[in-house]
Motif scaffolding. Sequence first.
Motif, short mmCIF file in Angstrom:
data_model
loop_
_atom_site.label_atom_id
_atom_site.label_comp_id
_atom_site.label_asym_id
_atom_site.label_seq_id
_atom_site.Cartn_x
_atom_site.Cartn_y
_atom_site.Cartn_z
N GLU A 1 -55.55 -6.09 49.31
CA GLU A 1 -55.27 -4.77 49.90
C GLU A 1 -55.94 -4.64 51.26
O GLU A 1 -55.51 -3.85 52.10
N LEU A 2 -57.01 -5.40 51.50
CA LEU A 2 -57.69 -5.36 52.80
C LEU A 2 -56.80 -5.97 53.89
O LEU A 2 -57.01 -5.70 55.07
N PHE B 1 -67.63 -14.44 43.47
CA PHE B 1 -67.96 -13.16 44.07
C PHE B 1 -67.21 -12.06 43.34
O PHE B 1 -66.05 -12.21 43.00
N ILE C 1 -63.26 0.65 51.03
CA ILE C 1 -63.69 0.92 52.39
C ILE C 1 -64.30 2.30 52.32
O ILE C 1 -63.64 3.27 51.99
N GLU D 1 -59.24 -12.06 46.72
CA GLU D 1 -59.07 -11.22 45.53
C GLU D 1 -58.99 -9.75 45.93
O GLU D 1 -58.86 -8.88 45.08
N GLN D 2 -59.07 -9.49 47.21
CA GLN D 2 -58.90 -8.12 47.71
C GLN D 2 -57.76 -8.10 48.73
O GLN D 2 -57.96 -7.76 49.90
N PRO E 1 -66.80 -14.88 49.97
CA PRO E 1 -66.63 -13.43 50.08
C PRO E 1 -66.82 -12.86 51.47
O PRO E 1 -66.61 -11.66 51.68
N LYS F 1 -63.92 -5.48 55.60
CA LYS F 1 -64.32 -4.14 55.14
C LYS F 1 -65.22 -3.46 56.16
O LYS F 1 -65.03 -2.29 56.50
N GLN F 2 -66.19 -4.22 56.67
CA GLN F 2 -67.14 -3.61 57.60
C GLN F 2 -66.51 -3.31 58.95
O GLN F 2 -66.90 -2.37 59.64
N ASP G 1 -66.72 -23.52 38.86
CA ASP G 1 -65.75 -22.56 39.39
C ASP G 1 -64.61 -23.21 40.15
O ASP G 1 -63.51 -22.66 40.21
N LYS H 1 -74.25 -11.10 54.87
CA LYS H 1 -73.59 -9.94 54.25
C LYS H 1 -73.50 -8.75 55.20
O LYS H 1 -72.81 -7.79 54.94
N ILE I 1 -65.90 -9.11 53.24
CA ILE I 1 -66.97 -8.25 53.71
C ILE I 1 -66.80 -7.95 55.20
O ILE I 1 -66.96 -6.80 55.63
N PHE J 1 -62.08 -3.12 46.74
CA PHE J 1 -63.27 -3.23 47.56
C PHE J 1 -63.25 -2.05 48.52
O PHE J 1 -62.74 -2.13 49.60
#
Lengths: 367, 243, 288
Positions: free
Chosen positions: A260-261, C120, C129, A257-258, A229, A236-237, A47, A205, A233, C127
């Motif tokens: 938008e967060l 991942f 929320i 890869e996110q 990741p 998000k949390q 990877d 996690k 996480i 993702f």
Amino acid sequence: MKKTAKIIIGVVAAVMVVSAAYVHSMSKKPVVKDTFKIGMIAPLTGDAGFVGVGMKNALLMAREQWGDGRYNYEFVFEDDQLDPKLSASAAQKLLNVDKVDAIVTVGHAPRITVPLARQHDIIHFAIAVQKDIPDGVNNFTHWAPSVKLNGLLIKEMQKRGIKKVGVFRTTSLEAWVAYYNDFLDGIKNTDIRVVTDQTFKKGEKDFRSLIARAKPTNPDIYLIFVETPELEIVAKQIREAGINTPFTTLEGFEVTEQPELFEGYWYVSPVEPSEEFSKAYEARFGKRPPVCSPNAYDIFNLLATAVERAGSSPSKKPATEQIVRELKKIKSFPGALGDLLVSDNGMVMSGVQLKMIKNGKPVALEH
Amino acid sequence: MHDETVLQVKNISVHYNGVRALKGVSVRLDRGEIVALMGPNGAGKSSILKSIFGLAPVSGGEIIFRGRPVPPATHQIAALGIAFIPQGRRVFRHLNVEENLEMGGFMIHDKKTLKRRIEEAMDFFPVLRRRRRAKSGTLSGGEQQMLAIARGMVTGPEVLLLDEPSLGLAPKVVKDVFQKIGEINAKLKTTVMVVEHNIKSVLDIADRAYVLDKGRIVAHGESSAFLESDILERVFLGGLAVK
Amino acid sequence: MDILTQLVINGIIAGAIYTLIALGFNLIYGATKFFNIAHGVFAAIGGYTVFFFFKLSGAALVPSILAGVLLAGIAGMLSDKLVFLPLRRKRGSSVIMLVASLGLFTALQAVIAIMFSNRFQTLTDIFNIQKTYQIFSGVITRIHIVIIITVVSLTIGLFLMLNRTKFGKAVKAISDDDEVARIIGIDTDRVIGYVFFIGSAIAGLGGILIGFDTGIMPTMGMGLLLKGVIASIVGGVGNIYGSVCGGLLLGFVENFGVWKISGEWKDAIAFGLLIIFLLFRPQGVLGK
């Protein structure tokens, strides 16, 4: 008498013929250039393979552009797949079998190669952030220095009036620990303070209870020191806990890869490679240069410059000590990562910049 | 008079990890009789019953039930009409008495038939009716032995094999157990083969007996003959020449 | 948010997640008496099946989840038929079975990594929320409510299956005495095959729900399995209700533990609990 004179004339003539022949042969013999061998230990498969392949391509491109120098430059590429065991065996092979003069490393390989470089008296360039890797004798690093990254981070925090920082960080990776320690050093003489420091191991996690602990401290910003990741996480949390406090980090938002967060959040990262380097890389290899490739490109150019300056004869490459002396004289060098300076303790100082995630993409900000 | 052979073990040998447990052993069971298998420890008695049920590694010989070889898979043998009560009671400790009996009727698909059979089993063993909801692990040794036998009887088997039913039981309880076995044979016409150490108790109810020693049959005949001779004494104390 | 209330909620959430894995693990252990390490990879199979159908291929959510659960169950059943049953027939010891299950875990995990890369992944395009709900002075997300409801439903379902159905009683009989179960006519190999299907399907469902919460990676199985095993041992290995008890206890101990100590100690707390139980109450809270 006549006989003696004939012998003397004959010997003199023979000597003259032999001398003439020797001089003639010497004048036609080409100069044999010595070869400076550079080894590389990086992931070429798996990877993270894109990192090693990028470095390899950049080294090859740098050599092509270098052209015909005083010495020949040869590469030996070893794939460690980011596995420390493979890094160790690769290092041993490069040193004992290939007998390289310099090694370029990334990932786990720097830590493994540092003592070997000293033992074998070769030059080691690590694309790494840890402050204890460079020694200015055999070991050098080329990555935006943690002190510089944190310096800009702290400056930006002060500019935005941030006083209370909540930290979520992993203690599993040296780089993040180094970043945090330099952050703490950097805020010592400021009015910024860490109001909550939540640590965890890579692979975690469930951060909910750590978030519950952090929430009452009400920081102005959350500093997240971990990569994918866990980065996503945690973010998000934190949002799911009803906390709308902004996030920041060093580098991490760059490869999420996110995105938008992290929309609208600023962060600090090394400077982008120069347009000239990026265009040349893309033209040569058909894609944008990945992370670490501009560093590898600069490393070759710094090394070759120092080797050429240190060497006096093309047939004999200079010793490590001589090359290092020349390296440390470099205080302004046009590299792919901006104007480079080699410090006395072996760090190649490159630029850092402020960025923000805008419409899902990292964009540079004026500082 | 019992003249129809229902179960025949012909010339079987059993080896456990290279150690011989049985060599060329043949026994037969005729309809309606009770046959005892006796002998000192390690003689191979239990191995005969286990081999019938595919629980022992048989090399050579055959086992015939109602004229046909028994299948090799253990779970298929109960469906033929043979029930096996293994040594050590071995009730399902986490199931209650009634559930144990239900398990005994696993192959009975009709619920009414199963219920009836369970009630019949509890009629035969009244102590089980009184403890029907008790976890079987809480029963006494004798009660567990009764439950194990009752569980085997739920399907109404033609043949009942018992391995050391008196093991670990008090003398009074042993008497009750053998009385029940006798009743199963007399009232339900079930053919019985029983492995037993308790010579007196088993010969009191058995029609015939086999004596084993060191994996071979050393004597067989009417049980009354064993009661009158010293064969058993010689086998248990000093061994007997192979016939 | 009151921190104590939130910690209780977090403990229940974590406990539910661990119970999800422990339920299937205990069901299989009860019937076979060996620690099936491959159980963890069936969670990953569930997650990746949904990833393939729902995210990559654009299939509808519910059929994708059903496919994930089914595939995990089939994978478990096949693992029994092809690996564990032959070993049981050869009277393989628990150690041999455990090693075989470790090999299976490693092989299947590698296959997942080759097919989907080591990266991942999330099960949705963004993702998400999650929508949150206030409970007293704490918050809980929608997916966590789904997980808790699923665990409660599965526990009730397993209770009914084990105690009210012939199949369930056969499972209990095999769990008590496999040999006698065969003697009375139970095809134990077939029943155990179905047990593997059910247990692995539950693991697959766990992997899917956890995947919607925190994403998936090929290596997700081992971490989940370890927590599931701890929950099983703490609650009572082989005991379905022990899964719930152990899962909740582990969830609470971890979350209350990191309240006072740093988050890095979470694993140490979990394994510390395991060691305490192994030393002082190896049968677990509820026993077998």
